[in-house]
Design a protein around this motif. Structure first.
Motif, short mmCIF file in Angstrom:
data_model
loop_
_atom_site.label_atom_id
_atom_site.label_comp_id
_atom_site.label_asym_id
_atom_site.label_seq_id
_atom_site.Cartn_x
_atom_site.Cartn_y
_atom_site.Cartn_z
N TYR B 106 -10.30 5.78 7.89
CA TYR B 106 -9.98 4.38 8.22
C TYR B 106 -10.04 3.46 7.00
N SER B 108 -8.94 4.61 4.04
CA SER B 108 -7.68 4.95 3.39
C SER B 108 -6.51 4.39 4.23
N ALA B 273 -5.08 -2.42 5.59
CA ALA B 273 -6.50 -2.34 5.94
C ALA B 273 -6.66 -1.71 7.32
N SER B 275 -4.61 0.33 8.93
CA SER B 275 -4.06 1.67 9.14
C SER B 275 -5.06 2.76 8.74
NA NA Z 1 -7.25 1.43 6.29
#
Ligand code: NA
Ligand SMILES: Nc1ncnc2c1ncn2[C@@H]1O[C@H](COP(=O)(O)O)[C@@H](O)[C@H]1O
Ligand SMILES: Nc1ncnc2c1ncn2[C@@H]1O[C@H](COP(=O)(O)O)[C@@H](O)[C@H]1O
Ligand SMILES: Nc1ncnc2c1ncn2[C@@H]1O[C@H](COP(=O)(O)O)[C@@H](O)[C@H]1O
Ligand code: NA
Ligand code: NA
Lengths: 100, 326, 326, 326, 100, 100
Positions: B106, B108, B273, B275
């Motif tokens: 989360y 990344s 942020a 994704s």
């Molecule tokens: Na993210």
């Protein structure tokens, strides 16, 4: 024709294990290997061959019996706990024993 | 345009509808399948195109404008695991290694979600900074490294083999296929500038939206095959996969405004942020935290957060940005 | 435009920069890889597109203009092995069969180099005869046959099996995949003419430069993997792989002028003469001169001459042509 | 434009010439081969593009105009096996199961032939109803089911395993890859309408004719490999594969006129009626009538009717339509 | 089920050898073969599966023992000096012996 | 390393038989399988690997001897009359017998 008994070790595993497996082969002393892109089904579910990162591979390697023993040892000890994987061994007879 | 118009515009776009078609194919067990080479070809095309376009934009805007929001993006990515990890560990009762793995995903980012968002902004005529691709490039790796370290610390059987697997994760996070293509194409674009773009525009720009639609059909298939695992992950992760992206999305938009981005760029930072990674992070985590259960992190990022963002999240972050910006 | 401007224009073009990116990927051992089907798809596209365009150009120019320079191109290809062979054999101390194999590669041509050159000419607004594709088509095979015969004569254990392998090389050189596609598309283009071109232009012409850039990324990868072999081939072959292309390039430009080509067409004939085959020739040589060592001929053509021409050779041959033409 | 002009326009189009080139490659045993992933990619592109375009057309024309000719198309497909079966059985002396299998193929349709026909109509500036893709979608399955039932009745060892294989054929005919893509893209297009089309036009419309030309090169290869089987099928099937398409073509055009289609749409209905399936039908038949000999049905549909329609049939059905329409 | 002992000969070689190998199989009397696209590593270096012309293949063929013997003979004599290649033999039991 | 004797059954068949074969494997009690896209030549002609619908596959499955027997029985009885297909069995030794 003169043929020589050797072991063929076959490993089927998730593609993520690819580098680790080929490194291991070199470490135990294999002089080569052959790799197949495969699809598979097993205890860890179906592996389709569509996303390279989620795919399955089969690696076949011909080895002297004592090297095969060492390879299976390492696979069972270090790799089976980490990766979705099966491995098996069978008997083959090769031409040109010097290569293996 | 109200939020509901914006939502409808998204839901009735070819990209989202083809994604749904892919989900339907997976659920009806159709034998539709994209061969691996086609998947690889589409990915290479999309990453190179978005990277190249971003590089040209950097060339035109100058690094002066890009460095501050890029740094903010990197920091945000690295920090997200620091609160998602304890939340998963103590709120969700996940094993330490699973909590660390999910946190890494989360923090990344998902390149496809980002690309779909730029597509959406174009469709609703919302301008955005093309150099936002740079944020995508710098946000992929940091969270993965933080997550891996968290996982290692927690399992605490540190040693030589641990350092190698950390190094492997680092190499994967920094030199893996997708990050290499994205950063490489960014650099190429920055070196070529507008003159280079003119030559390759008919290939990298004009057909882009259509290629994305086709690719989302495949991604619908891939995500759809994971839907069956939703039952296995429990209600906590289900809620986590929807609520956290919303929070991170707002955070990203706000940070974008703070660092001087326009409305469109801030929306994109929000999308990044919010994704969760499902390509780079799984590859690195599988190698360095092999005890983490893929069912958790893959189902959360691929079968919950990814479809949620594609369908609802993206218009929502734009609405947030519109509300924040005067 | 000075030579240095022309060089910079080439080095900063997307095509060349993506090629360099591929080299970097290979050298940093990134796991970037184009699947075989994608490589095959790109090759088919490029050969069909260039062939079709060339055919349409022949249809418009008439065979009357094309036959003489085509014949010259063919002759040049067939003759090049006659001086490169003794040079390699006695200058470079190569075994006869290796000298013959390398000579065959340098007499034959590289389609990708040719395509990159047309791309470059378009970028610097230098018009050229589109029917030059015909020269590419006729120059691929003759040198291979000459090289194979030289190799067979030298090893001199002639016999029945020799004739079969010569026949196999001939079949490979005349009916192999790439030559078939190129000549076939040329004929199709010549039959369709302008009217056919109108229909397929958005696919075969508009995105062409972008596709080429993507393909050169892959070719960078392929060439880069061979760079490690540079140490094995010795300084003679290294010098050979740069000096001979320059000589052949000048020879080709001069021959182009002699046979009535314009500045652009003469440049392309120079490029063809200078380029070395790395697809058709290796396939044919592997079958008919199996004792030749692939490390020599592949490293020379793929890791020395190919990158040299892509980066420096092409602008150099144009400069030569500009100097020769009033 | 006379019939001969129209014929020449077809024979000299890139699509048909590349098809012929594929035939030549197969006959000269060139090693040209399209990898499976490329074939799959091209098929997915063509089906999605044609389906999407058709869906947008339905969105614009309204279902009111589409339902009657669609119903007629479906009925025609279902009925064709009812006369082709006895003709093959008693006229051609085929075994019952082979007659049923061939009948199923000729009642069903070939998407590629349909696409080539729309291409041709565009080339000769003959407008047509874009929603005709709907007829393609509904005509694929019915004949397959009728053919399978005919085959089962004839072999008459009915039982439990029979019902499963009938169900498998039904599933294959309704949810198989190609029909799923076509119908799915049709629905997506109908939901998106014109606004969606604007976004993806540069990918799904502009390069379409070029992609088709490339794909027909591959189909020429595939058909060409079957030409060797022509000797095995006998003169009856040879005549059947040319005469029946002509009859069905006229029938289709007439039915199109009857149900209110314009000249172009009626031509396309003729093309569909005349065409024989070689993807969906073989897959379903192989599973449910495994005793039928593939040499018969594949050679007839792929090596006789398909090339005949591509080269001569399509312009012929247009000529018939022009003659029928005032 | 009635199974019959046969030999399975496996050949891994560079793709250039493809036509020569399948021709040889026909010559010695094989009734069929199966071919895999593979990746490999060996004494002649790594063979990636990207450019068809530089790729690797594996061919498997089931044969009567005496035919297998003849095939290995020919491989060792004519093919090993020319091509990057390994070959080996193993024992299998087939259904329907008549096919092989 | 401790290895355990098992049977490896290999099936080469037209791609149309794919679903039927994997269904059969589940029925007889296999816990997994591995599938390869292959090219082939045999009594029913050449099968190139270009159109997915006309292609060839190879399926390998590791089984306990009695399950392998049952599988071959079913293949010989129900499948050979319907599909272009060959099947054979060989002996292998696996790591972790529990998986199979
Ligand atoms: Na993210
Ligand atoms: N019984 C089996 N026979 C053949 N291949 C198997 C078998 N079980 C597992 N595999 C292969 O090994 C991979 C990993 O197995 P698993 O860890 O059980 O999911 C699967 O995806 C299959 O390709
Ligand atoms: N020990 C081995 N085990 C399995 N495959 C091998 C082995 N050695 C070589 N090969 C395969 O045979 C091909 C040719 O071998 P070589 O001539 O040694 O380069 C390699 O590319 C591998 O695919
Ligand atoms: N003798 C053989 N050795 C290896 N593979 C074979 C052999 N015979 C047939 N096959 C494979 O089995 C498939 C079906 O065989 P067939 O039914 O004989 O056409 C072929 O396409 C080949 O891939
Ligand atoms: Na040359
Ligand atoms: Na029909």
């Amino acid at each position: 024709m003169n043929t020589h008994p050797m072991k063929l070790v076959t490993i089927v595993c998730e593609a993520h294990a690819r580098d680790a497996v080929t490194r291991l082969l070199r470490e135990v002393g294999a002089h080569g290997w052959t790799l197949f892109p495969v699809e598979g089904d097993g205890s860890q579910g179906r592996r389709l061959a569509d996303i390279p990162e989620y795919a399955n591979i089969q690696v076949e390697v011909i080895l002297k019996p004592e090297v095969a023993e060492r390879l299976l040892e390492r696979l069972g000890g270090d790799f089976f706990p980490r990766y979705a994987m099966i491995a098996f061994e069978s008997d083959v007879r090769v031409l040109r024993a010097g290569k293996f | 345009m109200t939020f509901f118009d914006a939502l409808a515009a998204n839901l009735l776009s070819p990209a989202v509808l083809f994604f749904v078609l892919g989900l339907v194919a997976a659920l009806t067990k159709s034998d539709l399948k994209f061969p691996e080479a086609l998947y690889a070809g589409l990915t290479i095309y999309l990453l190179v195109a978005i990277g190249f376009k971003g590089g040209v934009a950097i060339n035109e805007a100058g690094l002066g404008k890009v460095w501050l929001p890029s740094l903010a993006a990197m920091a945000l990515g690295a920090l997200i695991p620091l609160w998602t990890y304890p939340l998963l560990r103590f709120g969700g009762k996940f094993a330490a290694v699973d909590a660390a793995a999910i946190a890494a995903h989360y923090g990344s980012v998902s390149a496809v979600t980002f690309i779909a968002a730029t597509n959406y902004l174009k469709a609703v005529d919302q301008p955005y900074e093309n150099y936002a691709t740079a944020f995508l490039a710098v946000m992929e790796s940091p969270a993965i490294l933080v997550g891996v370290v968290l996982g290692k610390l927690a399992t605490s059987k540190r040693g030589a083999s641990d350092m190698t697997s950390l190094k492997a994760a680092m190499h994967e996070a920094l030199f893996g296929r997708s990050i290499f293509l994205l950063v490489g194409a960014l650099v190429v674009g920055a070196l070529c500038g507008k003159r280079g773009m003119d030559k390759v525009e008919p290939f990298f720009v004009a057909p882009f939206q259509g290629v994305l639609a086709l690719f989302l059909l495949e991604m619908g298939l891939v995500a759809g095959r994971r839907l069956g695992d939703l039952r296995k992950v429990g209600p906590f992760l289900l809620a986590f996969g929807i609520v956290m992206p919303l929070l991170h999305g707002c955070l990203g938009v706000w940070l974008g405004q703070l660092t001087g981005l326009g409305l469109g760029g801030a929306t994109l930072l929000g999308v990044l942020a919010s994704s969760a990674s499902y390509i780079a992070a799984p590859a690195a985590i599988r190698m360095s935290l092999p005890d983490a259960n893929p069912t958790y992190y893959l189902t959360a990022s691929l079968a919950i957060t990814f479809p949620f963002n594609i369908a609802l999240g993206i218009p929502a972050y734009l609405a947030v940005a519109r509300w924040l910006y005067p």
